[in-house]
Design a protein around this motif. Sequence first.
Motif, PDB file in Angstrom:
ATOM      1  N   MET A 246      -9.174 -39.894 -24.873  1.00  0.00           N
ATOM      2  CA  MET A 246      -8.012 -39.482 -25.244  1.00  0.00           C
ATOM      3  C   MET A 246      -7.043 -40.333 -25.766  1.00  0.00           C
ATOM      4  SD  MET A 246      -5.872 -36.444 -24.552  1.00  0.00           S
ATOM      5  CE  MET A 246      -4.189 -36.253 -24.801  1.00  0.00           C
ATOM      6  N   ASP A 247      -6.304 -40.178 -26.620  1.00  0.00           N
ATOM      7  CA  ASP A 247      -5.325 -41.193 -27.315  1.00  0.00           C
ATOM      8  C   ASP A 247      -4.340 -41.590 -26.196  1.00  0.00           C
ATOM      9  OD1 ASP A 247      -4.067 -42.681 -29.591  1.00  0.00           O
ATOM     10  OD2 ASP A 247      -2.348 -41.002 -28.788  1.00  0.00           O
ATOM     11  N   PRO A 248      -4.248 -43.005 -25.760  1.00  0.00           N
ATOM     12  CA  PRO A 248      -3.409 -43.035 -24.554  1.00  0.00           C
ATOM     13  C   PRO A 248      -1.865 -42.940 -24.872  1.00  0.00           C
ATOM     14  CG  PRO A 248      -4.804 -44.884 -25.106  1.00  0.00           C
ATOM     15  CD  PRO A 248      -4.798 -43.957 -26.210  1.00  0.00           C
ATOM     16  N   GLN A 249      -1.227 -43.065 -25.960  1.00  0.00           N
ATOM     17  CA  GLN A 249       0.109 -42.643 -26.326  1.00  0.00           C
ATOM     18  C   GLN A 249       0.544 -41.079 -26.273  1.00  0.00           C
ATOM     19  OE1 GLN A 249       0.706 -45.108 -30.138  1.00  0.00           O
ATOM     20  NE2 GLN A 249       2.658 -44.367 -29.621  1.00  0.00           N
ATOM     21  N   THR A 250      -0.749 -40.259 -26.654  1.00  0.00           N
ATOM     22  CA  THR A 250      -0.524 -38.877 -26.476  1.00  0.00           C
ATOM     23  C   THR A 250      -0.360 -38.587 -24.979  1.00  0.00           C
ATOM     24  OG1 THR A 250      -1.777 -38.589 -28.721  1.00  0.00           O
ATOM     25  CG2 THR A 250      -1.516 -36.614 -27.048  1.00  0.00           C
TER      26      THR A 250
ATOM     27  N   TYR B  97       2.820 -36.715 -22.834  1.00  0.00           N
ATOM     28  CA  TYR B  97       2.805 -35.567 -22.055  1.00  0.00           C
ATOM     29  C   TYR B  97       3.009 -35.787 -20.500  1.00  0.00           C
ATOM     30  CZ  TYR B  97       0.459 -32.768 -25.750  1.00  0.00           C
ATOM     31  OH  TYR B  97       0.382 -31.711 -26.782  1.00  0.00           O
ATOM     32  N   GLU B  98       2.672 -37.070 -19.946  1.00  0.00           N
ATOM     33  CA  GLU B  98       2.966 -37.414 -18.784  1.00  0.00           C
ATOM     34  C   GLU B  98       4.339 -37.554 -18.495  1.00  0.00           C
ATOM     35  OE1 GLU B  98       1.039 -38.207 -15.943  1.00  0.00           O
ATOM     36  OE2 GLU B  98      -0.375 -37.249 -16.924  1.00  0.00           O
ATOM     37  N   ARG B  99       5.293 -38.032 -19.617  1.00  0.00           N
ATOM     38  CA  ARG B  99       6.542 -38.169 -19.441  1.00  0.00           C
ATOM     39  C   ARG B  99       7.324 -36.850 -19.669  1.00  0.00           C
ATOM     40  NH1 ARG B  99       8.167 -40.236 -24.017  1.00  0.00           N
ATOM     41  NH2 ARG B  99       6.249 -40.893 -24.760  1.00  0.00           N
ATOM     42  N   ARG B 100       6.786 -35.995 -20.723  1.00  0.00           N
ATOM     43  CA  ARG B 100       7.465 -34.722 -20.884  1.00  0.00           C
ATOM     44  C   ARG B 100       6.708 -33.548 -20.492  1.00  0.00           C
ATOM     45  NH1 ARG B 100       9.969 -35.099 -26.899  1.00  0.00           N
ATOM     46  NH2 ARG B 100      11.446 -33.895 -25.851  1.00  0.00           N
TER      47      ARG B 100
ATOM     48  N   THR C 156      -3.823 -31.296 -39.770  1.00  0.00           N
ATOM     49  CA  THR C 156      -2.927 -32.472 -40.603  1.00  0.00           C
ATOM     50  C   THR C 156      -3.559 -33.122 -41.833  1.00  0.00           C
ATOM     51  OG1 THR C 156      -2.240 -32.978 -38.187  1.00  0.00           O
ATOM     52  CG2 THR C 156      -1.890 -34.729 -40.026  1.00  0.00           C
ATOM     53  N   GLU C 157      -2.772 -32.686 -42.972  1.00  0.00           N
ATOM     54  CA  GLU C 157      -3.030 -33.171 -44.274  1.00  0.00           C
ATOM     55  C   GLU C 157      -2.684 -34.848 -44.661  1.00  0.00           C
ATOM     56  OE1 GLU C 157      -4.905 -31.301 -46.101  1.00  0.00           O
ATOM     57  OE2 GLU C 157      -4.565 -29.338 -45.299  1.00  0.00           O
ATOM     58  N   GLY C 158      -3.594 -35.617 -45.130  1.00  0.00           N
ATOM     59  CA  GLY C 158      -3.340 -36.958 -45.704  1.00  0.00           C
ATOM     60  C   GLY C 158      -3.914 -37.746 -44.407  1.00  0.00           C
ATOM     61  N   GLU C 159      -2.746 -38.502 -44.124  1.00  0.00           N
ATOM     62  CA  GLU C 159      -2.933 -39.628 -43.021  1.00  0.00           C
ATOM     63  C   GLU C 159      -2.685 -39.056 -41.674  1.00  0.00           C
ATOM     64  OE1 GLU C 159      -4.113 -42.973 -43.816  1.00  0.00           O
ATOM     65  OE2 GLU C 159      -4.207 -41.979 -46.081  1.00  0.00           O
ATOM     66  N   ASP C 160      -3.261 -39.713 -40.731  1.00  0.00           N
ATOM     67  CA  ASP C 160      -3.108 -39.333 -39.048  1.00  0.00           C
ATOM     68  C   ASP C 160      -1.339 -39.664 -39.219  1.00  0.00           C
ATOM     69  OD1 ASP C 160      -5.756 -39.209 -38.613  1.00  0.00           O
ATOM     70  OD2 ASP C 160      -5.668 -41.002 -37.734  1.00  0.00           O
TER      71      ASP C 160
ATOM     72  N   ALA D 167       7.605 -37.897 -30.168  1.00  0.00           N
ATOM     73  CA  ALA D 167       7.150 -38.360 -28.668  1.00  0.00           C
ATOM     74  C   ALA D 167       5.996 -39.438 -28.771  1.00  0.00           C
ATOM     75  CB  ALA D 167       6.987 -36.995 -27.969  1.00  0.00           C
ATOM     76  N   GLY D 168       5.274 -39.469 -29.941  1.00  0.00           N
ATOM     77  CA  GLY D 168       4.216 -40.427 -29.782  1.00  0.00           C
ATOM     78  C   GLY D 168       2.708 -39.750 -29.839  1.00  0.00           C
ATOM     79  N   ARG D 169       2.748 -38.325 -29.919  1.00  0.00           N
ATOM     80  CA  ARG D 169       1.543 -37.730 -29.827  1.00  0.00           C
ATOM     81  C   ARG D 169       0.925 -37.680 -31.021  1.00  0.00           C
ATOM     82  NH1 ARG D 169       3.070 -31.718 -28.366  1.00  0.00           N
ATOM     83  NH2 ARG D 169       4.622 -31.905 -29.921  1.00  0.00           N
ATOM     84  N   LEU D 170      -0.535 -37.993 -31.358  1.00  0.00           N
ATOM     85  CA  LEU D 170      -1.215 -38.126 -32.215  1.00  0.00           C
ATOM     86  C   LEU D 170      -1.636 -36.845 -33.006  1.00  0.00           C
ATOM     87  CD1 LEU D 170      -3.189 -39.978 -34.435  1.00  0.00           C
ATOM     88  CD2 LEU D 170      -4.982 -39.818 -32.579  1.00  0.00           C
ATOM     89  N   TYR D 171      -1.440 -36.507 -34.445  1.00  0.00           N
ATOM     90  CA  TYR D 171      -2.262 -35.607 -34.801  1.00  0.00           C
ATOM     91  C   TYR D 171      -2.941 -36.098 -36.064  1.00  0.00           C
ATOM     92  CZ  TYR D 171       1.049 -32.631 -32.450  1.00  0.00           C
ATOM     93  OH  TYR D 171       1.710 -31.808 -31.614  1.00  0.00           O
ATOM     94  N   ALA D 172      -4.420 -36.141 -35.646  1.00  0.00           N
ATOM     95  CA  ALA D 172      -5.230 -36.898 -36.543  1.00  0.00           C
ATOM     96  C   ALA D 172      -5.813 -36.177 -37.702  1.00  0.00           C
ATOM     97  CB  ALA D 172      -6.611 -37.074 -35.697  1.00  0.00           C
TER      98      ALA D 172
END
Length: 195
Positions: free
Chosen positions: A1-5, A9-12, A142-146, A151-156
């Motif tokens: 799991m991506d740590p920032q993501t 979720y933990e914070r919010r 997600t098109e193009g780049e990640d 909030a910092g959630r990754l969309y790869a």
Amino acid sequence: MDPQTLEAYERRAEFYAEEWHAQQDPSDLYSLLERFFTPGLTADVGAGSGRDAAWLQAHGFPVVAFEPSRALIREGMRRHPAIEFRQAALPELIGAASGSFRNVLSETVIMHLPPALVGPSVARLWDLVTRGGTLYLSWRVTEGEDVRDEAGRLYATFDASLVRDALTAGDLLVDEAVTSISSGRRIHRLVARKP
């Protein structure tokens, strides 16, 4: 799991739980589950606060909800006390036995993984499915780049072939890109059955 993501979720957790439960019912998702899932033990992987797990339980699919965020599990247990939640994260899903689920649902989860973990995670989801069982898997496109949201959630960004290649010796019943009724976002969804 991506740590920032996971941290987002933990914070919010309460905010995201409210958001998900306030969305329009995902009738397109539920229609596919009614059509392709068969009676038996079902895993909801990346269950969040349990919205879809509760639907599964209410529609005759005994469910185990796997979620990496402890805060979201607390939200889920508060909202749906009859659902069994377990803390586990892709790609390992520690505590989930191979071949032990008739159905596996993973709704808009794998786009939160680094692209290098997408294939191994899909292979692990497929590993959970028993013979004759079904996997429903979707992700936000997600098109193009990640990208990361505010909030910092990754969309790869990744090609769907990464997912298809991990579904060895299975029959693809659905493979389509659509707009989700509940979120209004572009998603790709697959339904696969093990022979």
